[in-house]
Design a protein around this motif. Structure first.
Motif, PDB file in Angstrom:
ATOM      1  N   LYS A  78       0.829  -1.206   0.000  1.00 49.47           N
ATOM      2  CA  LYS A  78       0.000   0.000   0.000  1.00 49.47           C
ATOM      3  C   LYS A  78       0.863   1.256   0.000  1.00 49.47           C
ATOM      4  O   LYS A  78       1.887   1.299   0.676  1.00 49.47           O
ATOM      5  N   LYS A  91       0.972   5.308   1.013  1.00 52.90           N
ATOM      6  CA  LYS A  91       0.252   6.296   1.815  1.00 52.90           C
ATOM      7  C   LYS A  91       0.555   7.687   1.297  1.00 52.90           C
ATOM      8  O   LYS A  91       1.711   8.112   1.304  1.00 52.90           O
ATOM      9  N   LEU A 143       0.477  11.454   1.848  1.00 52.37           N
ATOM     10  CA  LEU A 143       0.379  12.377   2.984  1.00 52.37           C
ATOM     11  C   LEU A 143       0.348  13.792   2.432  1.00 52.37           C
ATOM     12  O   LEU A 143       1.220  14.170   1.652  1.00 52.37           O
ATOM     13  N   VAL A 164      -4.130   2.623  -2.228  1.00 45.73           N
ATOM     14  CA  VAL A 164      -3.654   3.934  -1.777  1.00 45.73           C
ATOM     15  C   VAL A 164      -4.497   4.415  -0.587  1.00 45.73           C
ATOM     16  O   VAL A 164      -5.725   4.431  -0.656  1.00 45.73           O
ATOM     17  N   ASP A 165      -3.820   4.786   0.509  1.00 48.03           N
ATOM     18  CA  ASP A 165      -4.490   5.471   1.611  1.00 48.03           C
ATOM     19  C   ASP A 165      -4.082   6.929   1.567  1.00 48.03           C
ATOM     20  O   ASP A 165      -2.927   7.239   1.272  1.00 48.03           O
ATOM     21  N   VAL A 166      -5.011   7.811   1.886  1.00 46.26           N
ATOM     22  CA  VAL A 166      -4.705   9.239   1.857  1.00 46.26           C
ATOM     23  C   VAL A 166      -4.871   9.814   3.260  1.00 46.26           C
ATOM     24  O   VAL A 166      -5.884   9.565   3.917  1.00 46.26           O
ATOM     25  N   ILE A 167      -3.848  10.543   3.719  1.00 44.35           N
ATOM     26  CA  ILE A 167      -3.899  11.183   5.033  1.00 44.35           C
ATOM     27  C   ILE A 167      -3.777  12.685   4.814  1.00 44.35           C
ATOM     28  O   ILE A 167      -2.791  13.165   4.260  1.00 44.35           O
ATOM     29  N   ASN A 209     -10.863   5.221   2.117  1.00 42.93           N
ATOM     30  CA  ASN A 209      -9.399   5.279   2.198  1.00 42.93           C
ATOM     31  C   ASN A 209      -8.878   6.696   2.474  1.00 42.93           C
ATOM     32  O   ASN A 209      -7.708   6.978   2.289  1.00 42.93           O
ATOM     33  N   LYS A 255      -8.318   9.679   5.240  1.00 46.99           N
ATOM     34  CA  LYS A 255      -8.315  10.017   6.668  1.00 46.99           C
ATOM     35  C   LYS A 255      -7.971  11.496   6.843  1.00 46.99           C
ATOM     36  O   LYS A 255      -6.958  11.967   6.332  1.00 46.99           O
ATOM     37  N   GLN A 306       6.830   2.890   5.609  1.00 48.53           N
ATOM     38  CA  GLN A 306       5.409   3.223   5.445  1.00 48.53           C
ATOM     39  C   GLN A 306       5.021   3.599   4.014  1.00 48.53           C
ATOM     40  O   GLN A 306       3.861   3.922   3.755  1.00 48.53           O
ATOM     41  N   LEU A 326       5.507   6.325   2.242  1.00 44.22           N
ATOM     42  CA  LEU A 326       4.850   7.624   2.212  1.00 44.22           C
ATOM     43  C   LEU A 326       5.149   8.348   0.915  1.00 44.22           C
ATOM     44  O   LEU A 326       6.270   8.321   0.417  1.00 44.22           O
ATOM     45  N   LEU A 333       0.303   7.510  11.684  1.00 47.91           N
ATOM     46  CA  LEU A 333       0.791   6.964  10.408  1.00 47.91           C
ATOM     47  C   LEU A 333       1.159   5.503  10.526  1.00 47.91           C
ATOM     48  O   LEU A 333       1.115   4.750   9.559  1.00 47.91           O
TER      49      LEU A 333
END
Ligand SMILES: *Cc1c(COP(=O)(O)O)cnc(C)c1O
Length: 430
Positions: A128, A130, A132, A153-156, A178, A180, A207, A209, A428
């Motif tokens: 995955k 991330k 940021l 894909v995770d989005v922060i 997905n 945050k 991570q 990132l 994270l």
């Protein structure tokens, strides 16, 4: 195309590597090793080309063979799913409206383009990624919307608590899945500093990132398209064109200056800022001295240390004196901004948002100082409905609600609140 770090010309990577990494390991921003030149015939025929064809010709050399042609065309197709009209506001002043996308601000283009490049580059990977991102307002919604539901894909998203408009907050903090959203007790610069720190943190190496701020080349470069679309619309006037860009992190105007260096005939650029005036002061004194960020009505431009400014200098051989020949910068207060929104609405029935209004002010000031035979365009970077706090509450002007906003009503925000970098780091690692 290869990209080098602005901190070290010997550190070079591919487009793919630059998109995935965001920032170079030495903290430098990536910059293309060459500036492709567009042929004269391209500008001669531009009015006969559709926007997607223009975009493809503009961006293709920056990507080379790293994305297959049919895939790149598909990415462009999904990115440019809305219009970019040029509206005449008064005499020789036009608005280039960049707010007809899903989140009603120009950042939709960069966010959509980048999310699709990332999906393409990571499609065979099991890990995955991330993303940021720090936002002063509009980036968050555009990135959230552009990445929503994208597999792998995770989005922060970090935003300054209480300092974005309520619509902006709904756009970035209510989606879930997905995406945050994190509220930071502090300013946008604090959010941006936390993001930078996370990228350099050895403890977060595993991570995956990456950044979706305008420092990412895949967000920055597609912003060039606007300037070509504008030229296509105004070429018929056959007059020198000055473009005024309401600027915060200076990514958008930097893309315009890149378009200029590729051959786009633009006579002059104006960078219009709110009272966060580091660049106007720099152009006066050639000393770069960021100050404390001040909150304004044009909150997406509340930036005192614009990250893309180093790229602008690079385009001009790192010479402020050369830059001054092509770029003028002015800053304006909130009072000026509200007054001009009211004036232009009353006299010309054109309703600007606070960012576009700053752009209008800069354009009008510049045009009043040069010869008459020019036309000017300011970028209308967001829909006025995103700023009801200033336009409806302060000026009493009612704004019709577009469908993109109606869809948000009644949704609750889902956020975490933090004050320190360590709290971000914990989140994270979850
Ligand atoms: C982000 C933003 C800006 C500033 O653009 P930069 O590329 O950061 O200079 C201006 N207006 C609006 C509405 C924005 O969202």
């Amino acid at each position: 195309m290869k990209y080098y770090s602005l901190n070290n010309p010997d550190h070079q990577v591919s487009f793919k590597e630059a998109v995935i990494a965001g920032l170079a390991p030495d903290k430098g921003l990536y910059f293309p090793c060459e500036i492709p030149q567009l042929e004269r015939s391209f500008f001669e025929q531009i009015e006969h080309l559709d926007n997607k064809e223009i975009a493809y010709r503009v961006i293709k050399s920056f990507i080379g063979d790293e994305i297959r042609k049919d895939e790149l065309l598909a990415i462009i197709n999904e990115t440019l799913c809305f219009d970019f009209p040029t509206a005449k506001v008064v005499d020789d002043i036009y608005a280039l409206e960049l707010y007809h996308g899903p989140t009603l601000a120009f950042k939709d283009v960069g966010a959509r383009f980048m999310s699709r490049c990332l999906r393409y580059f990571t499609r065979d990977s099991s890990e995955k990624i991330k993303v940021l991102v720090a936002t002063s307002g509009d980036t968050g919604g555009a990135v959230a919307n552009g990445f929503l539901g994208v597999e792998g894909v995770d989005v922060i998203i970090l935003y300054p608590s209480g300092k974005v408009s309520s619509i902006q907050e709904q756009q970035l903090a209510t989606l879930g899945q997905n995406i945050k959203a994190i509220e930071v007790n502090g300013s946008f610069d604090d959010c941006q500093d936390m993001v930078k720190q996370a990228f350099l943190d050895a403890g977060l190496k595993d991570q995956n990132l990456t950044s979706a701020n305008s420092i990412n080349v895949a967000r920055w470069l597609p912003q060039m398209f606007y300037y070509f679309f504008m030229y296509k619309a105004l070429k018929i006037e056959a007059k020198p064109i000055t473009v005024s860009v309401p600027s915060g992190n200076f990514g958008n105007i930097c893309a315009g200056l890149m378009a200029l260096k590729m051959g786009l005939p633009i006579a002059h650029f104006v960078a219009s800022t709110n009272v966060n005036d580091t660049v106007p002061r720099y152009l006066d004194t050639l000393e770069y001295k960021p100050q404390q960020t001040v909150e304004t009505l044009s909150n997406a431009m509340d930036v005192s240390n614009p990250s893309n400014f180093v790229r602008i200098l690079e385009l001009f051989d790192r010479s402020g004196i050369k830059l001054r020949e092509m770029l003028t910068a002015y800053s304006f207060s909130d009072l000026d901004t509200l007054a001009i929104i009211d004036e232009v609405n009353t006299l010309h029935s054109y309703l600007m948002d606070p960012h576009g209004a700053v752009g209008f002010l800069g354009l009008r000031k510049y045009l009043s100082e040069v010869s008459d035979d020019e036309i000017g365009v300011f970028l209308e970077t967001a829909h006025p409905i995103k700023f009801p706090e200033s336009i409806e509450n302060k000026l009493g002007i009612l704004i019709p609600t577009p469908p993109q906003v109606a869809a948000l009503s009644g949704k609750d925000k889902i956020t975490s609140k933090i004050s320190t970098y360590d709290e971000l780091k914990e989140l994270l690692k979850l």
